[in-house]
Design an enzyme around this catalytic site. Structure first.
Site, PDB file in Angstrom:
ATOM      1  N   ASP A 102       0.789  -1.232   0.000  1.00 61.14           N
ATOM      2  CA  ASP A 102       0.000   0.000   0.000  1.00 61.14           C
ATOM      3  C   ASP A 102       0.827   1.291   0.000  1.00 61.14           C
ATOM      4  OD1 ASP A 102      -2.091  -1.761   0.259  1.00 61.14           O
ATOM      5  OD2 ASP A 102      -3.063  -0.652   1.880  1.00 61.14           O
ATOM      6  N   HIS A 248       3.639  -2.244   3.115  1.00 64.28           N
ATOM      7  CA  HIS A 248       3.691  -0.886   2.566  1.00 64.28           C
ATOM      8  C   HIS A 248       5.011  -0.605   1.859  1.00 64.28           C
ATOM      9  CE1 HIS A 248       0.586  -0.685   5.673  1.00 64.28           C
ATOM     10  NE2 HIS A 248       0.080   0.346   5.007  1.00 64.28           N
TER      11      HIS A 248
END
Length: 278
Positions: A102, A248
């Site tokens: 992400d 992430h």
């Protein structure tokens, strides 16, 4: 063939773009093991050295139990997604799991993530913030070329999308899809709400743009930089067949994430897990 059931190629052609932006249709899912919302802001820490670190102390990390095909986590009452809601797990069969990444693309960490995934021949789903995709279209193209899917993750990553009026929700999703499309040449068919903040209005706008809502089931909270040990331990002990893992490549210093995945990914593969895309 239903919309989004594709397998991406490694070259940036019109076909590979369309393939990289797709995914399998949403099937029955198991219950979530969700983490809290993250701000995704810059956190203190050393800059990335440019090297993917090796496993420094293999003995301190937990072993991975071989997966039992079809042995998925039980559905839990409070967190059970309703029909048409977000997807927390892959279909509960086999030994497949998914990796989602992400808050990128990020010029410092996305290339490291792509190199690591290429090393282990893993295809992931990159949930991109629209303004970052607009700022780094070359990285968007590299993600597509690696055979990865791209999901819409809003344009600005608002604190809580559910608190926004419908027009603002629509703008966040539409602008992000437009930015991703401009950079890649194809429309995303997956959407992830920042922090997993879902509401009827968010789901409605997601559906109106032809996207499926994607959540996660394993969250090591790597955004908070809790230490490589914590990230690895969480992934290795909580992953089960069907799990969707959250990591992430954007939003701050991601040294720990890259180092942790360098350790965790080969161990999951060695244990018998196979990576798939939602």
């Amino acid at each position: 063939m239903s919309r989004g059931v594709f397998k991406a190629r490694r070259t940036v052609s019109r076909r590979s773009v369309l393939l990289a932006l797709g995914g399998a249709s949403l099937l029955a899912a198991c219950g979530p093991d969700k983490g809290a919302w993250h701000a995704g802001g810059e956190l203190p820490g050393d800059s990335h050295s440019g090297e993917v670190s090796a496993d420094p102390m293999p003995s301190v990390f937990p072993s991975v139990a071989p997966p039992t095909p079809g042995q998925c986590p039980p559905i839990t009452g409070a967190g059970t997604p309703r029909h048409g809601g977000p997807q927390y797990y892959l279909p509960c069969k086999g030994t497949q799991i998914a990796l989602t990444v992400d808050d990128g693309p990020d010029p410092q960490y996305t290339p490291h993530m792509l190199a690591l995934l290429a090393k282990y021949d893993i295809r992931a789903t990159f949930c991109m913030i629209g303004r970052s995709a607009a700022a780094h279209p070359d990285l968007v193209k590299q993600v597509v070329a690696g055979g990865h899917h791209i999901a819409n993750h809003t344009y600005t990553h608002p604190l809580n999308l559910t608190k926004q009026p419908a027009a603002q929700i629509r703008a966040e999703l539409h602008r992000a899809s437009e930015a991703i499309s401009n950079a890649s040449g194809g429309q995303p068919t997956l959407f992830r709400a920042p922090g997993g903040a879902w509401s009827d209005a968010v789901l409605s706008e997601c559906g109106a743009l032809g996207m499926r809502p994607l959540d996660w089931s394993v969250d090591p909270r790597d955004w908070s930089r809790p230490g490589v040990q914590h990230i690895v331990d969480t992934i290795l002990t909580r992953t089960r067949p069907g799990a969707i893992i959250l990591e992430h490549d954007g939003g701050g210093n991601r040294d720990q994430t890259v180092s942790a995945l360098t350790i965790a990914l080969p161990r999951l593969l060695d244990a018998g897990y196979a990576f798939a895309q939602p």
